[in-house]
Design a protein around this motif. Structure first.
Motif, mmCIF file in Angstrom:
data_model
loop_
_atom_site.group_PDB
_atom_site.id
_atom_site.type_symbol
_atom_site.label_atom_id
_atom_site.label_comp_id
_atom_site.label_asym_id
_atom_site.label_seq_id
_atom_site.Cartn_x
_atom_site.Cartn_y
_atom_site.Cartn_z
ATOM 1 N N GLU A 182 46.206 76.177 20.819
ATOM 2 C CA GLU A 182 46.707 76.463 19.477
ATOM 3 C C GLU A 182 46.052 75.519 18.484
ATOM 4 O OE1 GLU A 182 50.923 76.041 19.753
ATOM 5 O OE2 GLU A 182 51.215 77.938 20.816
ATOM 6 N N ILE A 183 45.947 75.970 17.246
ATOM 7 C CA ILE A 183 45.345 75.155 16.191
ATOM 8 C C ILE A 183 46.075 73.819 16.092
ATOM 9 C CG2 ILE A 183 44.747 75.035 13.733
ATOM 10 C CD1 ILE A 183 43.234 77.170 15.256
ATOM 11 N N ASP A 184 45.299 72.737 15.931
ATOM 12 C CA ASP A 184 45.763 71.352 15.762
ATOM 13 C C ASP A 184 46.281 70.706 17.046
ATOM 14 O OD1 ASP A 184 45.056 71.254 13.076
ATOM 15 O OD2 ASP A 184 47.031 71.925 12.394
ATOM 16 N N LYS A 185 46.252 71.427 18.168
ATOM 17 C CA LYS A 185 46.616 70.790 19.429
ATOM 18 C C LYS A 185 45.496 69.829 19.850
ATOM 19 C CE LYS A 185 50.603 72.732 20.461
ATOM 20 N NZ LYS A 185 51.842 71.946 20.608
ATOM 21 N N THR A 186 45.890 68.686 20.406
ATOM 22 C CA THR A 186 44.928 67.626 20.718
ATOM 23 C C THR A 186 45.014 67.229 22.190
ATOM 24 O OG1 THR A 186 45.088 66.746 18.473
ATOM 25 C CG2 THR A 186 44.219 65.274 20.154
ATOM 26 N N VAL A 187 43.859 66.945 22.771
ATOM 27 C CA VAL A 187 43.772 66.446 24.145
ATOM 28 C C VAL A 187 43.030 65.119 24.124
ATOM 29 C CG1 VAL A 187 42.794 66.806 26.441
ATOM 30 C CG2 VAL A 187 43.790 68.733 25.201
ATOM 31 N N VAL A 188 43.641 64.103 24.715
ATOM 32 C CA VAL A 188 42.969 62.811 24.865
ATOM 33 C C VAL A 188 42.075 62.881 26.098
ATOM 34 C CG1 VAL A 188 43.262 60.338 25.215
ATOM 35 C CG2 VAL A 188 44.901 61.605 23.816
ATOM 36 N N LEU A 189 40.798 62.567 25.913
ATOM 37 C CA LEU A 189 39.847 62.552 27.022
ATOM 38 C C LEU A 189 39.955 61.198 27.721
ATOM 39 C CD1 LEU A 189 36.870 64.256 25.161
ATOM 40 C CD2 LEU A 189 38.370 65.294 26.885
ATOM 41 N N LYS A 190 40.882 61.112 28.651
ATOM 42 C CA LYS A 190 41.211 59.821 29.248
ATOM 43 C C LYS A 190 40.173 59.330 30.250
ATOM 44 C CE LYS A 190 46.184 60.125 28.528
ATOM 45 N NZ LYS A 190 47.527 60.008 29.128
ATOM 46 N N ASN A 191 39.218 60.189 30.573
ATOM 47 C CA ASN A 191 38.182 59.780 31.512
ATOM 48 C C ASN A 191 36.811 59.704 30.854
ATOM 49 O OD1 ASN A 191 39.871 59.610 33.933
ATOM 50 N ND2 ASN A 191 40.137 61.804 33.605
ATOM 51 N N VAL A 192 36.802 59.440 29.543
ATOM 52 C CA VAL A 192 35.576 59.120 28.813
ATOM 53 C C VAL A 192 35.587 57.617 28.555
ATOM 54 C CG1 VAL A 192 34.324 59.403 26.639
ATOM 55 C CG2 VAL A 192 35.309 61.394 27.790
ATOM 56 N N LEU A 229 42.324 63.026 37.237
ATOM 57 C CA LEU A 229 43.091 64.231 37.524
ATOM 58 C C LEU A 229 42.858 65.217 36.395
ATOM 59 C CD1 LEU A 229 45.263 65.967 38.917
ATOM 60 C CD2 LEU A 229 47.001 64.618 37.723
ATOM 61 N N ASN A 230 42.294 66.367 36.728
ATOM 62 C CA ASN A 230 42.074 67.432 35.755
ATOM 63 C C ASN A 230 42.802 68.677 36.204
ATOM 64 O OD1 ASN A 230 38.885 66.085 35.642
ATOM 65 N ND2 ASN A 230 40.122 66.195 33.795
ATOM 66 N N ALA A 231 43.452 69.349 35.265
ATOM 67 C CA ALA A 231 44.141 70.604 35.571
ATOM 68 C C ALA A 231 43.815 71.615 34.477
ATOM 69 C CB ALA A 231 45.643 70.388 35.664
ATOM 70 N N SER A 232 43.715 72.871 34.873
ATOM 71 C CA SER A 232 43.387 73.922 33.900
ATOM 72 C C SER A 232 44.073 75.220 34.276
ATOM 73 C CB SER A 232 41.872 74.135 33.843
ATOM 74 O OG SER A 232 41.358 74.509 35.115
ATOM 75 N N PHE A 233 44.352 76.028 33.246
ATOM 76 C CA PHE A 233 44.980 77.328 33.437
ATOM 77 C C PHE A 233 44.600 78.201 32.241
ATOM 78 C CE2 PHE A 233 48.695 80.274 33.581
ATOM 79 C CZ PHE A 233 48.529 80.717 34.889
ATOM 80 N N PHE A 286 42.905 72.025 28.870
ATOM 81 C CA PHE A 286 42.906 71.342 30.165
ATOM 82 C C PHE A 286 43.557 69.973 30.037
ATOM 83 C CE2 PHE A 286 38.776 69.768 28.604
ATOM 84 C CZ PHE A 286 38.796 68.440 28.999
ATOM 85 N N PHE A 287 44.027 69.481 31.166
ATOM 86 C CA PHE A 287 44.748 68.205 31.234
ATOM 87 C C PHE A 287 43.821 67.135 31.771
ATOM 88 C CE2 PHE A 287 47.224 65.055 33.574
ATOM 89 C CZ PHE A 287 48.247 64.749 32.686
ATOM 90 N N SER A 288 43.890 65.937 31.196
ATOM 91 C CA SER A 288 43.028 64.835 31.601
ATOM 92 C C SER A 288 43.871 63.582 31.815
ATOM 93 C CB SER A 288 41.978 64.584 30.517
ATOM 94 O OG SER A 288 41.301 63.373 30.743
ATOM 95 N N GLU A 289 43.666 62.935 32.961
ATOM 96 C CA GLU A 289 44.407 61.711 33.265
ATOM 97 C C GLU A 289 43.583 60.893 34.245
ATOM 98 O OE1 GLU A 289 46.390 59.309 32.468
ATOM 99 O OE2 GLU A 289 48.275 60.440 32.488
ATOM 100 N N ASN A 290 43.757 59.578 34.256
ATOM 101 C CA ASN A 290 43.164 58.753 35.306
ATOM 102 C C ASN A 290 44.190 57.732 35.763
ATOM 103 O OD1 ASN A 290 42.640 55.984 34.036
ATOM 104 N ND2 ASN A 290 41.640 57.327 32.547
#
Length: 652
Positions: free
Chosen positions: A537-547, A502-506, A511-515
């Motif tokens: 924003e600076i230092d915001k983190t996204v986990v790449l859950k589909n890697v 599941l990917n979402a973007s705006f 972007f949002f990543s989930e499986n």
């Protein structure tokens, strides 16, 4: 429209020709002068298109001479043109009884009417007799072969009826007027359909409008006119999106002031669309010239994937019309692809209509008179194989299909209930909408439901974000759509027992990543997955859950490509953003080995992005090993969460 009318169109043509020839002939089979005089008068009226007076004179001629076969033939033509088929059949059979070899085409004529009324064995016999004539060319040979094929199919189908118990949807939906072309949301709570109203303002003499009914958990509520969409002329064949908030429909005979200038049409019937924002539908707009042509487009079916449109394109009117099923894909830029016609496995030289793609995306239902059937329009099903090709259509069988026209089939998302329109006895008047339980072998692939809300992670404000659901096994985008503008909600149906990304973007957000593995969910209790989006924003983190990597390895698995391509798009869309790619492991093994593994995994992602032409100055990598756990390493679930690849904003 039944093939019977195609037969009888040619019959009338032959009749007209024979009349003109007969006028020049002095000899007829009758020797009764009064009968001949009445016949000649009737023939003159028939040539002048005065069927009523032609009928009177032919009947009188036959009364004077009961074996006057020429009068019998032309009287049968008169009744055929007047659509009095039972009377026409009586006189075609009289022709055969008087002189079996006088006019071979009466066998095909009689058989066509017998097929229309389900007299299959009688029709079979007369088609075979007609095809047995070899002395002269048979003008109706091809259609007679089709008719014989249908008789053979129907006779066999009658021996093996399928389970079928149609239930009228009742007076809250049906009325003394005609109701047809239903559409339903995937949650089964919104039922939209077409009702034909009487009108003096249209060329056709009727006005088709949309009506909608809501299910309260027990019953369908009284349907109401969808006034914001309906105009003074015809709207019909609605197709709701999976969440019930996007509608594609047909509009015909457009007045100048219908929906304003946006309602301008390119042909007699065009496809239009509208959105439901909150509780209000937007002003309809034309889908544009890529879809609509100077011919006519109708009966859309919008797939639950949010990007595939099926519809009927036709030209001509009445018996000369041609119509086939076409499809078009909605691109990421919001434009439709050039429509393509489905293969000849689906489309025939006959008529195809009432196309419906099930939410599983792989089961197609449609009506046709070009495939072997019970006569007229039958309902068929075709499944898409692993190569994306449609299989040979399967007739739904008797008594779902009969010698009447069957169409407007709709199958619920859960695949158990089918809806259709019928003028069968016991209804409220004209066409009514019915439901029945679909036999097991005709059901689509089981789908379940995914529901959630997209919102700002900090403020909880709903976002009209674009989201995609991707089958991780195939890399195929199963659904692409947008969350609702007013509340951020989305609702989709998906085939079960599959792993999805599941990917979402705006705009302005990470972007949002989930499986997840979709194993549960019903229309009433969907599988729920909310989507919180973080601003860039600076230092915001996204986990790449589909890697994905194999255990203790750093080679990217092929199914990681879907996720990393989303990251490439994000970086392309935000050209000033710089990121750090971080690798993390659980605490199994030595710290030194974990640090090396995490570095190599981050580097593998870096290499993929560089290969996709992301500037190297925008990328840094770092392996953290097991130093920054996000869960308890004492459980397998916790260790799985700790084994992750992330990206962090270091400059925007």
């Amino acid at each position: 429209m039944s093939k019977i009318f195609q037969f009888l169109t040619i019959i009338l043509f032959i009749g007209f020709s024979n009349c003109s020839v007969a006028q020049q002939q002095e000899e007829v089979s009758s020797k009764n002068k009064k009968a001949i005089k009445l016949y000649q008068t009737g023939r003159a009226y028939y040539d002048a298109r005065n069927n009523q007076l032609a009928e009177v004179n032919f009947l009188s001629a036959i009364e004077k001479d009961p074996n006057f076969i020429e009068a019998e033939v032309l009287l049968a033509f008169v009744y055929t043109e007047m659509l009095q088929y039972k009377k026409a059949l009586e006189h075609y059979l009289r022709c055969i009884a008087i002189n079996p070899k006088f006019y071979p085409d009466v066998y095909a004529s009689a058989a066509a009417i017998q097929l229309k009324f389900g007299k299959y064995e009688d029709a079979q016999k007369n088609f075979e007799s007609y095809l047995g004539f070899t002395e002269s060319p048979l003008m109706m040979k091809e259609m007679a072969n089709d008719g014989l094929r249908d008789c053979n199919f129907a006779i066999e189908a009658l021996k093996y009826p399928v389970p079928f118990n149609p239930i009228n949807l009742g007076p809250t939906i049906n009325s003394p007027l005609a109701e047809y072309f239903p559409s339903i949301s995937v949650d089964g709570l919104t039922f939209l359909y077409t009702r034909r109203l009487n009108s003096e303002m249209t060329y056709s003499g009727f006005n088709e409008d949309f009506y909608v009914s809501r299910f309260d958990g027990k019953n369908w509520q009284v349907s109401v006119n969808v006034k914001p969409i309906n105009s003074l002329t015809n709207e019909g064949a609605p197709s709701l999106s999976a969440n019930g908030r996007f509608l594609i429909f047909t509009s015909c005979e457009n007045p100048v002031d219908g929906y304003g200038n946006d309602r301008k049409g390119y042909g007699s019937c065009d496809l239009f669309y509208t959105y439901l924002i909150g509780d209000n539908w937007t002003k309809p707009n034309n889908l544009g010239q890529q879809i609509n042509t100077r011919n006519w487009e109708t009966q859309p079916s919008f797939s639950a994937d949010g990007k595939t449109l099926y519809f009927i394109r036709g030209n001509g009117r009445g018996e000369d019309r041609q119509q086939d099923i076409f499809t078009s894909i909605l691109g990421e830029d919001g434009t439709w692809s050039i429509p393509t016609k489905l293969s000849n496995k689906i489309n025939t030289k006959g008529v195809e209509e009432s196309v419906f793609i099930h939410p599983d995306g792989k089961t197609l239902y449609f009506s046709s008179n070009g495939h072997p059937g019970m006569g007229g329009l039958d309902i068929f099903m075709s499944r898409k194989d692993e190569k994306g090709e449609w299989g040979t259509p399967v007739n739904l069988g008797y008594p779902i299909n009969t010698f009447n026209d069957e169409n407007s089939l709709l199958v619920s998302a859960n695949g158990t209930i089918a809806y259709f329109a019928s003028d069968r006895e016991g209804g409220y008047g004209s066409l009514d909408l019915y439901q029945f339980e679909l036999p097991e072998n005709l059901k689509p692939i089981t789908v379940n439901y995914l529901k959630g809300k997209v919102y700002d992670a900090a403020t909880k404000k709903p976002l009209e974000a674009r989201f995609e659901l991707i089958d991780l096994a195939t890399g195929e985008t199963v659904v692409q759509s947008y969350a609702d503008q007013s509340n951020g909600e989305y609702l989709v149906s998906l085939p079960i027992n599959k792993e999805y990304a599941l990917n979402a973007s705006f705009d302005g957000y990470l972007f949002f990543s989930e499986n997840f593995l979709l194993e549960q969910g019903t229309a009433q209790e969907p599988y729920k997955k909310d989507v919180p989006l973080q601003k860039i924003e600076i230092d915001k983190t996204v986990v790449l859950k589909n890697v994905f990597f194999d255990t203790d390895k750093y080679d990217l698995k092929p199914k990681s490509k879907v996720e990393l391509d989303k990251l490439v798009k994000f970086l392309t869309k935000n050209p000033t953003v710089k990121i750090e790619l971080g690798g993390h492991t659980d605490n199994v093994g030595t710290s030194k080995a974990n640090l090396l593994l995490s570095n190599n995994r981050a580097k593998a992602v870096y290499d993929y992005l560089v290969e996709k032409r992301v500037e190297i100055l925008r990328l840094t990598t770092k392996g953290y090993g097991d130093t920054l756990p996000v869960a308890d390493n004492s459980t397998e679930i916790g260790r799985a969460e700790n084994r992750r690849t992330e990206f962090k904003i270091i400059e925007k």
